[in-house]
Each structure stands twice: as C-alpha cells, then as structure tokens.
Design a protein around this motif. Structure first.
Motif, PDB file in Angstrom:
ATOM      1  N   ARG A 149       0.907  -1.255   0.083  1.00  0.00           N
ATOM      2  CA  ARG A 149      -0.011   0.108  -0.043  1.00  0.00           C
ATOM      3  C   ARG A 149       0.980   1.282  -0.036  1.00  0.00           C
ATOM      4  N   LEU A 150       0.082   2.531   0.036  1.00  0.00           N
ATOM      5  CA  LEU A 150       0.919   3.627  -0.147  1.00  0.00           C
ATOM      6  C   LEU A 150       0.707   4.259   1.481  1.00  0.00           C
ATOM      7  N   SER A 151       1.652   5.037   1.813  1.00  0.00           N
ATOM      8  CA  SER A 151       1.526   5.605   3.249  1.00  0.00           C
ATOM      9  C   SER A 151       2.187   6.977   3.220  1.00  0.00           C
ATOM     10  N   VAL A 152       1.841   7.793   4.278  1.00  0.00           N
ATOM     11  CA  VAL A 152       2.266   9.318   4.295  1.00  0.00           C
ATOM     12  C   VAL A 152       3.668   9.478   4.950  1.00  0.00           C
ATOM     13  N   GLY A 153       3.952   8.730   6.034  1.00  0.00           N
ATOM     14  CA  GLY A 153       5.197   9.084   6.553  1.00  0.00           C
ATOM     15  C   GLY A 153       6.177   7.882   6.420  1.00  0.00           C
ATOM     16  N   HIS A 154       7.421   8.333   6.890  1.00  0.00           N
ATOM     17  CA  HIS A 154       8.614   7.250   7.065  1.00  0.00           C
ATOM     18  C   HIS A 154       8.834   6.860   8.552  1.00  0.00           C
ATOM     19  N   ALA A 155       8.237   7.184   9.506  1.00  0.00           N
ATOM     20  CA  ALA A 155       8.274   6.805  10.788  1.00  0.00           C
ATOM     21  C   ALA A 155       9.810   6.730  11.180  1.00  0.00           C
ATOM     22  N   HIS A 156       9.873   5.465  11.901  1.00  0.00           N
ATOM     23  CA  HIS A 156      11.720   5.266  12.014  1.00  0.00           C
ATOM     24  C   HIS A 156      12.262   4.324  11.306  1.00  0.00           C
ATOM     25  N   THR A 157      11.906   4.415   9.966  1.00  0.00           N
ATOM     26  CA  THR A 157      12.504   3.386   9.244  1.00  0.00           C
ATOM     27  C   THR A 157      13.910   3.474   9.240  1.00  0.00           C
ATOM     28  N   TYR A 158      14.502   2.193   9.371  1.00  0.00           N
ATOM     29  CA  TYR A 158      16.067   2.097   9.262  1.00  0.00           C
ATOM     30  C   TYR A 158      16.404   0.701   9.230  1.00  0.00           C
ATOM     31  N   PRO A 159      17.449   0.283   8.476  1.00  0.00           N
ATOM     32  CA  PRO A 159      17.844  -1.071   8.035  1.00  0.00           C
ATOM     33  C   PRO A 159      17.853  -1.909   9.351  1.00  0.00           C
ATOM     34  N   VAL A 160      17.522  -2.898   9.816  1.00  0.00           N
ATOM     35  CA  VAL A 160      17.867  -3.760  11.039  1.00  0.00           C
ATOM     36  C   VAL A 160      18.674  -4.817  10.657  1.00  0.00           C
ATOM     37  N   GLU A 161      18.459  -5.670   9.412  1.00  0.00           N
ATOM     38  CA  GLU A 161      19.344  -6.718   9.003  1.00  0.00           C
ATOM     39  C   GLU A 161      19.168  -6.555   7.574  1.00  0.00           C
ATOM     40  N   TRP A 162      20.453  -6.932   6.826  1.00  0.00           N
ATOM     41  CA  TRP A 162      20.445  -7.130   5.543  1.00  0.00           C
ATOM     42  C   TRP A 162      21.389  -8.053   5.000  1.00  0.00           C
ATOM     43  N   GLY A 163      21.175  -8.487   3.664  1.00  0.00           N
ATOM     44  CA  GLY A 163      22.110  -9.692   3.200  1.00  0.00           C
ATOM     45  C   GLY A 163      21.573 -10.870   3.956  1.00  0.00           C
TER      46      GLY A 163
END
Length: 249
Positions: A149-163
């Motif tokens: 879906r779409l949303s308005v804000g980004h909140a506290h989005t941040y990489p937690v884990e990757w790869g």
C-alpha cells in the motif's frame, strides 16, 4: 548465492521483454519444483508502476521495522553498512524488503530520496510487504515498486538486518536469487532453472500463439471440423514437445 556466475545483461534484457506469467509458463516446464506451490508470491501484491513493465534482477535483502526508534540508537552505523553491502553486489538488483510491522503499516522505507540513492547503487526496483510514498517522484527516478500500500510518513524506518533470507508476500527470498516481477506478482527463479528459462518461455509462448490461440480464433466451422481435436490434446502435448526440443541442448 551471491558468489555464483550471473547471467549476461543481454539475457536479462530479453527476460524483461516478457511478462511474469509468460516466464512462469516456461519455468514450469523445466523446473523440478512444485509449480503449484513454489517460487511465486502466495499473497496479493500491488504494482504501483505498471506502466514501467516487468523488472528483472538479483535480490538484495533488508529487514526494517519503522515503528521502532531504538534501532537507530542501537545500530548507529547500520545505514552506511547497509549501503556498502548494496554497493558490493553487482546489478541489476531488486531490493526485497521485509517489514516487521506487518500487518500494520507504520511508515515507508521508500520515498523519493531512498529511491534515487538505491537507483544510483544499481537497484532497479523493490518488492516490499510494507508501503511506499512519493509515488510520482519514485516513478520519475525510474525505480519500480511492488508493495502492499501507500503511506504518508516514514516513521523510524532504518535497516535492521540485510543480506539475509527474508519473507515477503508469503515467499522466502535469499540474497542473490533471480527475480522476475510485474503487475501480476513475482517469481523467484531457482539457480538451476536460470539458464534454460528464456528459451523455455519463448518456446511456450510460440506454441500458444501458433497452435492453441490461432485454432481457437478460427471460424467456427473450420474450428469444429479441423482444429477442435487438436486443441483438446494440445495442452498435453506441449510438455512433451518442449522436452524433445530441449534434448537438443
């Protein structure tokens, strides 16, 4: 899988010319996996840029949790470390994002800035079971998005884990896996099926166009007298024809 030899740009470009259902039709003829259960999304996806057509690339993965501010405090170098990971992987890349807030949507990992950054790092688009925002700006960046879906804000989005292995839309995806995706959903190609995928897909499409569809669109009298028995058995024959065809290789 990231250490394996990748397909040529020419091969990937040709895969991109076909929609994902056509690629699936070829894949089911060559795979040993269960074509009724494996490798495709099990939950509904939404393509927010269908006009961009299919995207093809190798998975790079990241886990986010926009509702939780603590990740930025506990992992202060995560953002730069994540971007170094992206830069180390050859493209084209599709960013597969698992949102730990699911089924809630608290904020979007994607927007105008992040899309442009990832595009500069060789990523062609994203599959996320979270949300996106700045839809027009992401489209302008040439960054395709398949999301919930779409949303308005980004909140506290941040990489937690990757790869790491992630799960989106009911399908587990590992870094380095080849993905074909469009408005219908996505297909995660097993490594052993990659090299025969294009030929199989073209073969199946040509059979549909040259036999089943042409017979079905023939005048009714001609269809009934000449083509009907052939059409009824064609679906059974396609797999056999393909196997004979592939033995040459």
């Amino acid at each position: 899988m990231e250490g394996t030899q990748r397909l040529s740009h020419t091969y990937l470009l040709q895969l991109k010319r076909w929609n994902t259902p056509t690629i699936y039709n070829g894949w089911e003829q060559i795979t040993k996996h269960d074509a009724a259960a494996d490798c495709f999304n099990l939950e509904e996806t939404r393509d927010f840029m269908p006009q961009m057509g299919p995207m093809v690339g190798y998975a790079v993965t990241v886990v986010v949790e926009p509702s939780t501010k603590a990740h930025k405090i506990s992992k202060p170098t995560a953002l730069s470390d994540y971007r170094r990971y992206l830069a180390s992987v050859p493209g084209p890349k599709i960013v597969v994002v698992q949102d730990l807030d699911k089924p809630r949507v608290m904020g979007s990992y994607w927007g105008e800035v992040n899309a442009n950054i990832h595009r500069a790092l060789g990523c062609v688009g994203t599959i996320t079971d979270g949300s996106i925002r700045d839809l027009d700006e992401m489209t302008n960046a040439g960054f395709k998005a398949i999301a919930r879906r779409l949303s308005v804000g980004h909140a506290h989005t941040y990489p937690v884990e990757w790869g790491v292995e992630v799960e989106v839309f009911g399908r587990k995806v590992k870094p380095g896996q080849l993905i074909h995706a469009d408005k219908h959903g996505f297909l995660v190609i097993p490594e052993e099926d990659e090299k025969q995928l294009l030929e199989a897909s073209i073969f199946m499409d040509q059979n549909e166009c040259n036999t089943v569809i042409s017979a079905a669109r023939a005048p009714a009298s001609q269809y009934l007298h000449s083509h009907a028995p052939h059409v009824f058995t064609m679906s059974r024959c396609l797999h056999c024809l393909f196997q004979v065809h592939m033995r040459r290789w």
